[in-house]
Design a protein around this motif. Structure first.
Motif, PDB file in Angstrom:
ATOM      1  N   MET A 266      23.879  55.188  41.533  1.00 40.03           N
ATOM      2  CA  MET A 266      23.780  56.617  42.098  1.00 40.03           C
ATOM      3  C   MET A 266      24.953  56.855  42.749  1.00 40.03           C
ATOM      4  N   ILE A 267      25.251  55.953  43.798  1.00 37.35           N
ATOM      5  CA  ILE A 267      26.106  56.134  45.011  1.00 37.35           C
ATOM      6  C   ILE A 267      27.370  56.089  44.394  1.00 37.35           C
ATOM      7  N   GLY A 268      27.602  55.088  43.393  1.00 36.54           N
ATOM      8  CA  GLY A 268      28.597  55.075  42.878  1.00 36.54           C
ATOM      9  C   GLY A 268      29.400  56.530  41.888  1.00 36.54           C
ATOM     10  N   HIS A 269      28.236  56.885  41.263  1.00 40.76           N
ATOM     11  CA  HIS A 269      28.229  58.071  40.364  1.00 40.76           C
ATOM     12  C   HIS A 269      29.158  59.280  41.274  1.00 40.76           C
ATOM     13  N   GLU A 270      28.765  59.300  42.514  1.00 34.15           N
ATOM     14  CA  GLU A 270      29.221  60.304  43.398  1.00 34.15           C
ATOM     15  C   GLU A 270      30.646  60.077  43.794  1.00 34.15           C
ATOM     16  N   LEU A 271      31.048  58.861  43.985  1.00 33.58           N
ATOM     17  CA  LEU A 271      32.613  58.425  44.198  1.00 33.58           C
ATOM     18  C   LEU A 271      33.501  58.755  43.041  1.00 33.58           C
ATOM     19  N   THR A 272      32.826  58.608  41.687  1.00 30.54           N
ATOM     20  CA  THR A 272      33.565  59.017  40.622  1.00 30.54           C
ATOM     21  C   THR A 272      33.844  60.433  40.422  1.00 30.54           C
ATOM     22  N   ALA A 273      32.780  61.221  40.722  1.00 32.45           N
ATOM     23  CA  ALA A 273      32.725  62.603  40.554  1.00 32.45           C
ATOM     24  C   ALA A 273      33.726  63.279  41.841  1.00 32.45           C
ATOM     25  N   LEU A 274      33.593  62.873  42.866  1.00 28.90           N
ATOM     26  CA  LEU A 274      34.225  63.282  43.892  1.00 28.90           C
ATOM     27  C   LEU A 274      35.937  62.945  44.026  1.00 28.90           C
TER      28      LEU A 274
END
Length: 391
Positions: A266-274
């Motif tokens: 879930m934390i990683g998804h934000e790094l990808t999206a941003l």
């Protein structure tokens, strides 16, 4: 062991030449959409093999599903399904294409706002178009599960959904289709399933002895053959084992009856999206830091992991736990992956932004105990910031 219900209807056709068998898996009167990504299947021979097998049934094609499948793109594909009266979709590509087709299959039948599928979860999905897949990039396990992750760039959102209605009916796994993959994708294809296993295994003891041994077997296999997959791109046995590890890591089997974490994802998804990092790159950054920050809560399984997977027998429990984390980080780096935020030309200024996105997407109670709050996520990101052991 916790109570569980296990269901997985996906048929696997594994091995060289299995694409020729797909005509027997698709209804003879089906109207098929072929969906794929940037066109690599036209270079590696998969596109022609598919046309040789079922070309007369393909009524339309949809090209251009992104590496992080975009909501707007997938909605256009769902519209094309309806416009062409498609009743079967064939996904050809990696996990992103298969994830995208899961959303397409659900969205084509959904009568409300399609964004609901991602914001309200798979429970709103009541029917879906049947589909199968031809896997060309092993990593996500999407070829044998009912989960999907979709990006909506305008919202800086990367959100998951799942439904038993979006299992592939079949998936072809031909290791030879992976021979021409760029090296970055080969690296990702080792780190992604490794972390999938860790999300299900590295929690707390729950009496799942067989699940633990299966998980440890996948981890040890990836450790053994990961470097060989990079060094020997056309070694069939190596690529076959990487492919099967990736599938087994997330087809549900090792996760039944045991607690699961998924906060790293879930934390990683934000790094990808941003910031556009590859999914596996984010996992390599977040996982070691996550394990260090939450070491006390995960101590029993960290010690087990260190002893059984990395064969670390000396030291106190705390020393074994840290040695196991360090070995994992060393493994990722040995493959060529960065394990710190700074490795991707980012700095501490991103942390507030990521935390705000986690809060905006409701990711405020993560982990096996639902105690990974935004403050804990902040500590994890701080631990992942720069080189050196933050423990």
């Amino acid at each position: 062991m916790n109570n569980f219900s296990f269901y997985n209807p996906t048929k696997i056709l594994f091995g060289e030449g299995q694409i020729t068998k797909i005509s027997a898996e698709i209804p003879a009167n089906a109207r098929v959409m072929l969906a794929y990504g940037g066109g690599s299947i036209k270079k590696n021979g998969v596109y022609q093999q598919i046309h040789d097998a079922i070309g007369e049934q393909i009524v339309c094609e949809f090209e251009g599903i992104e590496a992080n499948p975009e909501y707007e793109t997938l909605c256009r594909a769902a519209d094309a399904v309806t416009a062409n009266d498609v009743d079967f979709i064939l996904a050809a590509g990696g996990g992103s294409v298969i994830d995208g087709v899961k959303f397409i299959a659900a969205a084509a039948h959904y009568e409300g706002d399609r964004w609901d599928i991602l914001t309200k979860g798979g429970k709103v999905v009541k029917s879906a178009v049947a589909f199968g897949s031809v896997l060309t990039l092993p990593a996500t396990g999407s070829e044998m599960n009912s989960g999907s992750v979709v990006t909506r760039s305008e919202y800086k959102a990367k959100l998951p959904f799942g439904s038993p209605l979006v299992y592939p009916q079949f998936s072809v796994l031909d290791p030879t289709t992976t021979y021409t993959l760029p090296m970055r994708q080969v690296i990702n294809g080792v780190i992604d399933p490794f972390t999938h296993v860790m999300e299900q295994y590295l929690t707390y003891p729950a009496g799942g002895a067989l699940q633990d041994r299966l998980a440890e077997g996948i981890l040890q296999t990836l450790i053994d053959i990961g470097p060989e997959a990079i060094a020997q791109p056309e070694n069939y046995e190596v690529r076959a084992n990487v492919m099967w590890c990736a599938t087994m890591a997330l087809n549900g089997l090792i996760g039944v009856g045991v607690p699961q974490d998924w906060s790293t994802h879930m934390i990683g998804h934000e790094l990808t999206a941003l910031y556009g990092l590859d999914h596996a790159q984010t996992l390599a950054v977040v996982l070691p830091a996550n394990l260090r920050v939450r070491k006390a809560d995960k101590m029993a399984k960290l010690v087990q992991f260190a002893e059984r997977v990395w064969h670390i027998q000396e030291g106190t429990d705390a020393e074994k736990a840290e040695a196991g984390i360090a070995k994992t980080e060393e493994f990722f780096r040995s493959l060529g992956a960065g394990t710190r935020i700074e490795d991707y030309d980012l700095d501490a200024s991103i942390i507030d932004v990521v935390i705000k996105q986690l809060e905006a997407h409701g990711m405020v109670k993560l982990g096996e105990h639902q105690d990974v709050t935004p403050e804990v996520s902040r500590n994890i990101l701080n631990a992942a910031l720069r080189s050196g052991n933050p423990a």
